[in-house]
Design a protein around this motif. Sequence first.
Motif: not given
Length: 456
Positions: A11-16, A20-27, A32-41
């Motif tokens: 909700x805050x993401x939409x508000x604030x 980039x390169x995004x038509x925000x109305x799509x969301x 958006x995909x909320x990523x919490x962790x990245x590891x390897x591939x």
Amino acid sequence: MDQAAKRALLHKDRQRVWHPFTQMKDYARQDHLLIEKAEGIYLYDADGNRYYDTVSSWWVNVHGHGHPRIKEAIARQLDETDHIMFSGFTHRPAIELADKLIEIAPPGLGKVFYSDNGSTAVEVALKMSFQYWRHVGQPAKTKFAFLENSYHGDTLGAVSVGGVDLFHSTFRPLLFDGYRLPSPHVREWSDGRPTPEAAESCTAEALEAARRLFESSAGEIAGLIVEPMIQAAGGMLMHPAAYIAGLRELCTRYGVHLIADEVAVGFGRTGTMFACEHAGVTPDLLCLSKGLTAGMMPLAVTLCTDTIYEAFYDDYETLKTFFHGHSFTGNPLACAVALESLRLFEEERVLERVSVTSGALRSHMRRFESFGHIANIRQLGMVAAFELYEDAGAKRSYPFTERRGYGVYLEALKEGLILRPLGDTIYYWLPHCTTVEQLDDIVDRTCSVLERLGYR
């Protein structure tokens, strides 16, 4: 993450947040995909779902997310310095990185200028080229040549030499004029490569256009900027190495700087450390970023020849100083990370591994030949792409309003794949750590997505 916390963040993401390169109305109705962790591939979202990062997080990740040696390099450097200004001061990571880059870069590039990202690396190259010609008594050389379908960043100088109208046309009143050249347009592909006839034809046509331009206008052209081997954001358009070799010969003959923008294609993406190596040439200026720090921290460099550097080297009162810089120029943390990444290239024989994986990728791309709505299947190094067509035989595209590529992206998320398209171009830009087994799985999942959407 519990669902209430997830909903609050989105909700805050939409508000604030303006992405980039995004038509925000799509969301407005889609998260958006909320990523919490990245590891390897892999990337992991807030619900614990795992996704293959087949686009290297916007083409930056090299050795995989969270590589322990990269993290250790950051920690070690933090114990010494975080950031210091780079005008009047220097430090060991920047010195050692510059030394290493000159060692591995195409021969003849003798100086390194630091900046922050790909766009600024290009800005530096344009300004260096422009100012060089003033210093050597040719002030009329003020313009630049660039290719259609080219993309060199989003700052105004970089946009001025960009050839993707979707990204750039809005800003045309703000830009300086340049010369747009046709890019070598390969029309026929076989086994991921242009057919010999198509390669020869497109190379000859594009080089002849450059020759005619230089013949008439080289006296006012400072430089020509090109993305060697792959025009990435323009649609993953691949061209023969002979085209780059021909540009080098023409630029030398007519006294025009050859500026190689390897921000995206450097550091093994095309199978060689630098894409210029396919053609066996050295540019006058070389722009690097993205994979420079293995995708872990912002950093960019512009390498130039000693000839260019020496045109600026004089007494202060001559006002030949290159008055350009950035607050985070030569950031010690980023330089330390880049050094560790280059050590990994050597010690883990990354380019040898890329050779094996890219060979497997070429083989797997043949599987898409059986899909009736797919054509232009191509591959170079760890990059591969194809187009979706309403009529593949006639190369008739779908109406852009149908957003077919975006539909593939959404369906691929259900399959645990991140396939971020460029219009209706679907592509892989794989991290170098991708194993052959992971590649098998990625292509299997991609085929499943395309079959469900009716592209067979």
